[in-house]
Enzyme design. Sequence first.
Site, mmCIF file in Angstrom:
data_model
loop_
_atom_site.group_PDB
_atom_site.id
_atom_site.type_symbol
_atom_site.label_atom_id
_atom_site.label_comp_id
_atom_site.label_asym_id
_atom_site.label_seq_id
_atom_site.Cartn_x
_atom_site.Cartn_y
_atom_site.Cartn_z
ATOM 1 N N SER A 141 40.996 31.301 34.591
ATOM 2 C CA SER A 141 41.010 32.748 34.332
ATOM 3 C C SER A 141 42.046 33.045 33.254
ATOM 4 C CB SER A 141 41.404 33.487 35.613
ATOM 5 O OG SER A 141 41.700 34.840 35.347
ATOM 6 N N TYR A 154 46.692 35.472 42.844
ATOM 7 C CA TYR A 154 45.488 35.048 42.113
ATOM 8 C C TYR A 154 45.884 34.289 40.837
ATOM 9 C CZ TYR A 154 41.140 35.229 39.488
ATOM 10 O OH TYR A 154 40.029 34.888 38.754
#
Length: 244
Positions: A141, A154
């Site tokens: 990501s 995250y």
Amino acid sequence: MSGEGKVVAITGASSGIGEATALLLAERGARLVLGARRTDRLEDLVDRIERAGGTAVSARVDVTRREDLHALVALARERFGRLDVLVGNAGVGPISPLDDLRVDEWDEMVDVNIKGVLHGIAAALPVFREQRAGHFVTTSSTAAFTVAPAMAVYAGTKVAVRAICEGLRQEAGPTVRVTTVFPGFVHTGFAEASSNPVVRERIAGMRDEIAISPDSIARAIAFAIEEPAEVDVNEVVVRPAAQS
Ligand code: NJP
């Protein structure tokens, strides 16, 4: 240069980036082995691929279970005799501020995003070594590069994925390729994952404003897979032009 005939297993294939990647690769002639927990969605996807003339099988895979990844790799070998590519794409993002203490969700992110990737490596690496060929494609990501409030855990998992994949690349040698894909904001169900209503609303608003299609990530993955065997595409960042 083509991915024609390659056997590609994809985790998290039941929606979003995984689904888009399955459809694109099937169109380009790859044979797909699709894993996720929502088997009804996987069966529907296999059906769509087959009706369009492609080849795919599916299995229920929970990436937090080591044995499920072994079963996915075994299914590829059983049905198609080999595994050329493992796309480790399954991931969850129930983001929230640390003060919320949603500790079960922190555990889930660690278990799916980090351990899920490791389970895939453990299952496929010995097969790639035996074949003297193989390719890991893993979805990280842009959160691996930029941390923002509510994203601490995250982002931490996606930094870990980057580190693990870079280590894997360095150890891989000339016959195993390692690609890490870093998507920015992509239009999937991902934005609805937060159980904090304020965060969820903010993320959904951003998604509607700037998110790009999962097809763009699928094309980046196809590009890496379709390069000649001696070319290792390592890190690919694909984000909305409007994302800072
Ligand atoms: O989201 P979504 P994306 N075991 O929710 C699966 C990264 N990413 O396509 O099991 C096995 O549509 C789930 O399947 P199911 C993100 O971190 C995204 O956007 O049936 N599979 C589904 O197929 C992730 O790594 C954005 O529920 C499990 C898939 O994962 C990847 O992109 C931005 C599972 C999730 O599909 C794909 O996410 C970014 C488990 N335990 C990175 N848990 C973005 N969308 O903006 C979940 O930077 N799955």
